[in-house]
Design a protein around this motif. Structure first.
Motif: not given
Length: 432
Positions: A176-187
């Motif tokens: 989940m965290m890796d995908d959120l980083l990849e989609q630039q949802v979180i920094g």
């Protein structure tokens, strides 16, 4: 140009470090109850090739099983309960035309429990048991019904040191965290935030209700709420929901074992067997098996696990009454050793590949009914099995198993060798 390339690799390396910033081998999932109910229809093929034509055959069939499992993992207790019911049919054809081909159908029920009680962080004692009931009906050489019934009870006690952990929830949190980083949802993320997300997953994944819609709303709400509680800056609220939902619904609930465990114990068995042909008769046997088992698992690169298992054991089996079947065993005793290795690899979040290899050796004596002296019963077996589990949805998966087994038999009257390839395909649907 050089400075631009240096900046690119620096940013790429920083993102890579962020994606791998939490070591999932440190995670210890603790939960009171995690139930699982699954329907599993499958088709299978198996064959036997041997230097004795009597044993050469091939066959296929199908089965439908319903499996219930409930797991518990606390600091002071690990408990696994399972119940499985199965109906199956199978057709087996022999190369030797003097042997009659076999058509078999039947049903079976298996229930088991295994519990580890930890007196300290690393020391445990426990018990396990299983109940197996099986009824089969096959056609004999005259195409008449030949019925079998088997009932067995298998209690066991054990003690030891060590513990095997499973990193399934931390694995999902990393995805989940890796995908959120990849989609630039979180920094950025920290190891502490990833562990908190894993703990949130552990706390909600065991909550079960038959109202699937309300359950999904609750699960996603709890996941999304964590980012607010931890003050994690969100650049796109919709993409946060989309990524969490995608991983929750379509990422494989795989587990990666790790840890070390020594286990010393004894298993017992009481078994009843009935057969209607060539003449009706039944038999009762009891057996015991002391053993020592060592298991060691290690997580590799946060997406694979290597598990070694070694075991030494002895066994003794005897009839409780005079045997009604000529040439069936009155007594069996001996010892054995086994060594196995299992490699679990998750190339993507939707797929689990596992490869299991095992070698088993046995030195034994078999004393048939009506025989004074026993015959040696020595075997060396190997098994290799490759499994592919593809996660279609939260509830639905495809599983393909391809296996190869071999056996070298050393007996008093004759030696023979067999090789058995097998293929099994199942489509599993998890009700919850």
């Amino acid at each position: 140009m050089k400075s631009l390339m240096f900046t690119f690799f620096f940013v790429f390396g920083a993102l890579l470090l962020q994606a791998q910033s939490y070591d999932i081998s440190q995670y210890q999932a603790r939960y009171e109850r995690r139930p699982f109910l699954e329907i599993n229809p499958s088709l299978n093929y198996s064959g036997t090739f041997s230097d004795w034509d009597d044993f050469v055959n091939h066959g296929g069939g199908g089965s439908l099983s319903i499996d219930w499992r409930e797991q518990s993992s606390l600091d002071n207790r690990i408990r696994n309960i399972s119940i499985s019911g199965q109906a199956q049919f199978f057709r087996q054809e022999f190369k030797d035309h003097d042997r009659v081909d076999i058509s078999r159908k039947g049903a079976s029920l298996y229930a088991s429990i295994e519990q580890y009680n930890y007196t300290t962080e690393k020391k445990f004692w426990g018990f396990r048991g299983g109940l197996f009931m099986n009824a089969q009906d096959r056609d004999d050489f005259a195409l008449e019904s030949d019925r079998f019934t088997d009932i067995s009870l298998n209690p066991g006690l054990f003690f030891g040191t060590g513990r095997i952990e499973f990193a399934e929830d931390a694995l999902l949190a990393n995805w989940m965290m890796d995908d959120l980083l990849e989609q630039q949802v979180i920094g950025a993320t920290t190891p502490e935030q990833r562990e908190l997300l894993a703990q949130r997953i552990t706390s909600i994944i065991g909550n079960r209700t038959f109202d699937f819609r309300r359950r999904r709303i609750y699960e996603l709400q709890q996941l999304q709420q964590l980012f607010t509680e931890e003050n994690i800056a969100i650049d796109n609220e919709f993409m946060l929901f989309a990524v969490l939902n995608d991983n929750w619904a379509f990422a494989n609930r795989a587990s990666l074992p790790r840890g070390k465990r020594w286990q010393f114990g004894v298993d017992a068995e009481g078994a009843y067997h009935y057969e209607s042909k060539p003449f009706a008769g039944d038999e009762f046997t009891v057996s015991g098996r002391p053993y020592v088992n060592y298991t060691s698992g290690k997580i590799i690169g946060d997406n694979a696990s290597s598990i070694w298992t070694a075991e030494l054991s002895a066994y003794y089996q005897t009839d409780l009454e005079e045997n009604n079947f000529p040439f069936d065993s009155v007594e069996r005793y001996g010892g054995g050793a086994s060594l196995s290795h299992r490699l679990v690899w998750l190339p993507i979040s939707r797929t689990t590949l596992s490869w299991t290899n095992q070698v088993v050796g046995q030195l034994g004596t078999n004393i048939p009914n009506g025989v004074q002296d026993g015959f040696k019963e020595n075997r060396l077996s190997f098994i290799s099995n490759l499994s592919w589990d593809y996660f279609v949805t939260y509830n639905w998966s495809f599983v393909l198993n391809v296996g190869l087994a071999g056996q070298f038999n050393d007996q008093d009257f004759f030696d023979f060798h067999t090789v058995r390839p097998s293929v099994n395909f199942s489509t599993r649907y998890a009700i919850f």
